[in-house]
Design an enzyme around this catalytic site. Structure first.
Site, PDB file in Angstrom:
ATOM      1  N   GLN A 291     -28.286 -62.903 -11.511  1.00 19.40           N
ATOM      2  CA  GLN A 291     -29.125 -63.770 -12.315  1.00 19.40           C
ATOM      3  C   GLN A 291     -28.356 -64.773 -13.170  1.00 19.40           C
ATOM      4  O   GLN A 291     -28.933 -65.748 -13.628  1.00 19.40           O
ATOM      5  CB  GLN A 291     -30.061 -62.925 -13.179  1.00 19.40           C
ATOM      6  CG  GLN A 291     -31.023 -62.139 -12.315  1.00 19.40           C
ATOM      7  CD  GLN A 291     -31.979 -61.290 -13.126  1.00 19.40           C
ATOM      8  OE1 GLN A 291     -31.692 -60.139 -13.418  1.00 19.40           O
ATOM      9  NE2 GLN A 291     -33.109 -61.860 -13.504  1.00 19.40           N
TER      10      GLN A 291
ATOM     11  N   ASN B 228     -30.593 -49.812 -11.650  1.00 21.56           N
ATOM     12  CA  ASN B 228     -31.531 -50.409 -12.589  1.00 21.56           C
ATOM     13  C   ASN B 228     -32.950 -50.387 -12.038  1.00 21.56           C
ATOM     14  O   ASN B 228     -33.183 -50.795 -10.908  1.00 21.56           O
ATOM     15  CB  ASN B 228     -31.120 -51.855 -12.873  1.00 21.56           C
ATOM     16  CG  ASN B 228     -32.015 -52.501 -13.899  1.00 21.56           C
ATOM     17  OD1 ASN B 228     -32.244 -51.923 -14.958  1.00 21.56           O
ATOM     18  ND2 ASN B 228     -32.540 -53.667 -13.585  1.00 21.56           N
ATOM     19  N   GLU B 229     -33.883 -49.946 -12.843  1.00 19.36           N
ATOM     20  CA  GLU B 229     -35.309 -49.860 -12.512  1.00 19.36           C
ATOM     21  C   GLU B 229     -35.586 -49.580 -11.031  1.00 19.36           C
ATOM     22  O   GLU B 229     -36.250 -50.376 -10.348  1.00 19.36           O
ATOM     23  CB  GLU B 229     -36.097 -51.088 -12.990  1.00 19.36           C
ATOM     24  CG  GLU B 229     -35.604 -52.452 -12.523  1.00 19.36           C
ATOM     25  CD  GLU B 229     -36.416 -53.614 -13.125  1.00 19.36           C
ATOM     26  OE1 GLU B 229     -36.929 -53.469 -14.248  1.00 19.36           O
ATOM     27  OE2 GLU B 229     -36.517 -54.660 -12.464  1.00 19.36           O
TER      28      GLU B 229
ATOM     29  N   TYR C 203     -42.017 -54.082 -21.208  1.00 19.66           N
ATOM     30  CA  TYR C 203     -42.534 -55.376 -21.639  1.00 19.66           C
ATOM     31  C   TYR C 203     -43.980 -55.297 -22.122  1.00 19.66           C
ATOM     32  O   TYR C 203     -44.360 -55.993 -23.020  1.00 19.66           O
ATOM     33  CB  TYR C 203     -42.462 -56.405 -20.496  1.00 19.66           C
ATOM     34  CG  TYR C 203     -41.044 -56.780 -20.137  1.00 19.66           C
ATOM     35  CD1 TYR C 203     -40.406 -57.825 -20.791  1.00 19.66           C
ATOM     36  CD2 TYR C 203     -40.342 -56.073 -19.175  1.00 19.66           C
ATOM     37  CE1 TYR C 203     -39.095 -58.165 -20.483  1.00 19.66           C
ATOM     38  CE2 TYR C 203     -39.025 -56.414 -18.865  1.00 19.66           C
ATOM     39  CZ  TYR C 203     -38.413 -57.453 -19.523  1.00 19.66           C
ATOM     40  OH  TYR C 203     -37.118 -57.783 -19.225  1.00 19.66           O
TER      41      TYR C 203
ATOM     42  N   GLU D 297     -34.256 -53.301 -21.762  1.00 23.20           N
ATOM     43  CA  GLU D 297     -34.872 -54.622 -21.604  1.00 23.20           C
ATOM     44  C   GLU D 297     -36.176 -54.645 -22.368  1.00 23.20           C
ATOM     45  O   GLU D 297     -36.987 -53.720 -22.258  1.00 23.20           O
ATOM     46  CB  GLU D 297     -35.195 -54.936 -20.125  1.00 23.20           C
ATOM     47  CG  GLU D 297     -34.004 -55.282 -19.285  1.00 23.20           C
ATOM     48  CD  GLU D 297     -34.393 -55.722 -17.876  1.00 23.20           C
ATOM     49  OE1 GLU D 297     -35.499 -56.284 -17.684  1.00 23.20           O
ATOM     50  OE2 GLU D 297     -33.584 -55.499 -16.953  1.00 23.20           O
TER      51      GLU D 297
ATOM     52  N   TRP E 219     -34.060 -58.720 -23.391  1.00 22.96           N
ATOM     53  CA  TRP E 219     -33.898 -59.463 -22.158  1.00 22.96           C
ATOM     54  C   TRP E 219     -34.370 -60.859 -22.469  1.00 22.96           C
ATOM     55  O   TRP E 219     -35.507 -61.022 -22.901  1.00 22.96           O
ATOM     56  CB  TRP E 219     -34.740 -58.855 -21.019  1.00 22.96           C
ATOM     57  CG  TRP E 219     -34.502 -59.606 -19.744  1.00 22.96           C
ATOM     58  CD1 TRP E 219     -35.246 -60.635 -19.235  1.00 22.96           C
ATOM     59  CD2 TRP E 219     -33.408 -59.404 -18.842  1.00 22.96           C
ATOM     60  NE1 TRP E 219     -34.681 -61.085 -18.069  1.00 22.96           N
ATOM     61  CE2 TRP E 219     -33.549 -60.353 -17.810  1.00 22.96           C
ATOM     62  CE3 TRP E 219     -32.317 -58.530 -18.811  1.00 22.96           C
ATOM     63  CZ2 TRP E 219     -32.644 -60.455 -16.754  1.00 22.96           C
ATOM     64  CZ3 TRP E 219     -31.437 -58.627 -17.768  1.00 22.96           C
ATOM     65  CH2 TRP E 219     -31.594 -59.580 -16.742  1.00 22.96           C
TER      66      TRP E 219
ATOM     67  N   PHE F  14     -36.577 -65.933 -20.339  1.00 23.04           N
ATOM     68  CA  PHE F  14     -36.619 -64.975 -21.443  1.00 23.04           C
ATOM     69  C   PHE F  14     -35.452 -65.158 -22.411  1.00 23.04           C
ATOM     70  O   PHE F  14     -35.281 -64.384 -23.338  1.00 23.04           O
ATOM     71  CB  PHE F  14     -36.522 -63.547 -20.886  1.00 23.04           C
ATOM     72  CG  PHE F  14     -37.685 -63.107 -20.062  1.00 23.04           C
ATOM     73  CD1 PHE F  14     -37.857 -63.579 -18.762  1.00 23.04           C
ATOM     74  CD2 PHE F  14     -38.601 -62.201 -20.565  1.00 23.04           C
ATOM     75  CE1 PHE F  14     -38.934 -63.156 -17.993  1.00 23.04           C
ATOM     76  CE2 PHE F  14     -39.677 -61.769 -19.801  1.00 23.04           C
ATOM     77  CZ  PHE F  14     -39.847 -62.242 -18.506  1.00 23.04           C
TER      78      PHE F  14
END
Ligand SMILES: *[C@@H]1O[C@H](CO)[C@@H](O)[C@H](O)[C@H]1NC(C)=O
Ligand SMILES: *[C@@H]1O[C@H](CO)[C@@H](O)[C@H](O)[C@H]1NC(C)=O
Ligand SMILES: *[C@@H]1O[C@H](CO)[C@@H](O)[C@H](O)[C@H]1NC(C)=O
Ligand SMILES: *[C@@H]1O[C@H](CO)[C@@H](O)[C@H](O)[C@H]1NC(C)=O
Length: 508
Positions: free
Chosen positions: A44, A188-189, A333, A398, A441, A457
């Site tokens: 990213q 991650n996730e 989130y 995050e 994040w 973000f």
């Protein structure tokens, strides 16, 4: 990475949240060893995807197939070449910790075999630069970016072969960086990675099968692969933790965990069916990984609904997986409403989504790009982990507010969001949550999975039209910096409220 779009969305409104909240607080209200940071991930922000020996990952393939609106992360924020400048910004801001991920195909270009000296040097440089300013590195080993070579060779995570290759990759990381990195997370996730990548097929590696996929996948099986790949992720994670504990932990004094994506699930109505559906949704999203890690097996309801399609743990595997973490990383989130869809259980063919027998009902995203400010949902997730999973140590890895990339650097909605959620963390800790750190994040506007730079973000705006990709601090960067430097914050963010959570904790 933040990930909003992988479920079917349906519009309702959230009304009547009630009382206002909003105390004043400061950094000093948190324990001194609590850390505040911000994060990014390799694909990213790094760019330089063809430089210095890196080979493509499945995320490169996804973006180059046009799945991020035609944009790619080939350049992204060029953090690979600008890391010194970026670390200086972090230091000036007063950031205490930085979470980033290692690009496996930059470090070990074919996924297996020789280490790339240039890749090694980049991560050594980055880590050393962070440490020179006293910024604590928190490193993820895998963030959606499997080396394409391993996907091509044996299907990546659907094959048991990945367990060995991942563990060897992790071994290189511990050996090379573990003298300076004390916080490691493996995958991650994985819950979101699997639902998107192996059931809906609309995220890397784009595997799915009709009639379940959201795209026309050329390979995959939505009925079984999400479960198979999850099993291999858990085994790879546990094998890595075992290796770390055996060969490194004692001399490196570090910690290792797994990071999961959480929604705070709220029953759509007050019916008994929706309350049960909410528990199922939690089991299918959170229990999928935390039940094995904490109790040594998948949740009962997953085994019942998926039947023989979900792999069983052997006794030895169960023993390996149970307790294989020092902390849990939490990504949060927003809230999602859940309604019962038991009728799915009568279908002849089912996928992961149908197995959960729920419909997820979004409260936010069709009305606005921004997420509602409901910090009690983060408090609710932390309380859920406390009550159901015995209050493990947690890093919130995050949390943040989405806005259009081209919106003003006066990102007041993001400031309000952060102010409210950090207060939520404080509330949860005052009620006993074992939370050890909070990361926004994201540090920079990052290349997001579906829409690249259209929404972002970041605390820092990145001018992607400028060949020099100049960074500009947003209001949120100033706000966070003030907070980190001791300023008292908190006022009366709108829309904060209390919610009766008791209804949500049906017993397991
Ligand atoms: C899938 O293929 C069908 C038939 O060729 C086509 O109509 C449809 O648009 C395709 N869907 C996607 C998401 O590419
Ligand atoms: C998926 O796997 C199941 C179980 O092995 C099998 O019955 C089904 O036919 C497979 N589906 C596809 C699309 O290959
Ligand atoms: C910002 O981007 C959105 C979506 O891409 C677009 O509709 C809008 O016109 C842009 N606004 C400005 C000020 O450029
Ligand atoms: C605080 O913790 C207690 C004990 O675990 C629990 O019963 C209560 O619901 C929690 N309060 C909130 C607001 O989460």
């Amino acid at each position: 990475m933040s990930n909003f779009l992988f479920i079917q969305l349906l519009l309702i409104s959230l009304a009547g949240l009630g009382v206002c909240n909003g105390e004043k607080y400061s950094r000093d209200d948190f324990p001194p060893n609590f850390v505040f940071g911000s994060g990014t991930s390799a694909y990213q922000v790094e760019g330089a995807t063809n430089e210095d020996g890196r080979t493509p990952s499945i995320w490169d393939t996804f973006a180059h197939a046009g799945r991020a609106g035609g944009a790619t992360g080939d350049i992204a924020c060029d953090h690979y070449n600008k890391y010194k400048e970026d670390v200086k910004l972090m230091a000036d801001m007063g950031l205490e910790a930085y979470r980033f991920s290692i690009s496996w195909s930059r470090l070990i270009p074919n996924g297996r075999g020789p280490v790339n000296p240039k890749g090694l040097q980049f991560y050594n440089n980055l880590i050393n630069e962070l440490l020179s300013y006293g910024i604590q590195p928190h490193v993820s080993l895998f963030n959606f970016d499997l080396p394409q070579a391993l996907e091509d060779e044996y299907g990546g995570w659907v094959s048991q072969k990945i367990v060995r290759d991942f563990t060897v990759y992790a071994d290189v990381c511990f050996r090379e960086f573990g003298d300076r990195v004390q916080y490691w997370s493996t995958v991650n996730e994985p819950n979101v990675y699997l639902i998107g990548g192996y059931d809906a097929g609309d995220t890397p590696p784009q595997r799915c099968s009709p009639p379940f996929g959201k795209i026309n996948c050329t390979r995959g099986n939505s009925s079984i692969e999400p479960y198979m790949a999850a099993h291999h992720i858990l085994l790879a994670h546990a094998s890595t933790v075992k290796l770390y504990r055996k060969n490194y932990q004692e001399k490196q004094h570090g910690f290792i965990g797994l990071c999961i994506y959480t929604f705070f699930y709220i029953p759509f109505t007050d019916s008994k069916e929706d309350a049960l559906a909410t528990q199922r949704a939690n089991d299918f999203l959170i229990g999928w990984f935390l039940d094995p890690l904490i109790f040594g097996d998948y949740p009962r309801i997953m085994k019942e609904n998926a039947g023989s399609r979900i792999p069983s743990f052997t006794k030895a595997e169960s023993k390996l997986v149970k307790g294989a973490f020092d902390f849990i990383g939490v990504i949060h989130y927003m809230a999602i409403h859940v309604s019962d869809k038991s009728s799915n259980l009568a279908l002849k063919h089912r996928d992961y989504n149908a197995d959960s027998a729920t419909t997820l009902v979004d409260i936010d995203l069709l009305t606005s790009l921004e997420v509602s400010i409901t910090p009690w949902t983060l408090e609710g997730v932390l309380e859920y982990l406390k009550q159901v999973y015995g209050n493990p140590p947690i890093f919130i890895y995050e949390n943040g507010q989405r806005m259009l990339h081209n919106s003003s650097v006066e990102d007041t909605p993001r400031v309000k969001y952060m102010e409210a959620y950090i207060e939520g963390v404080l509330n949860a800790m005052r009620n006993g949550s074992n939370t050890r750190g909070y990361f926004t994040w994201s540090f920079l506007d990052a290349f997001e999975l579906f829409d690249a730079f259209e929404s972002s973000f970041g605390l820092y705006y990145v001018d992607i039209e400028d060949p020099d990709l100049k960074r500009y601090p947003k209001l949120s960067a100033h706000w966070y910096s003030d907070f980190l430097k001791g300023k008292t914050v908190g006022s009366d963010p709108e829309g904060l409220g209390e919610f009766d959570r008791n209804v949500l904790f049906t017993s397991k």
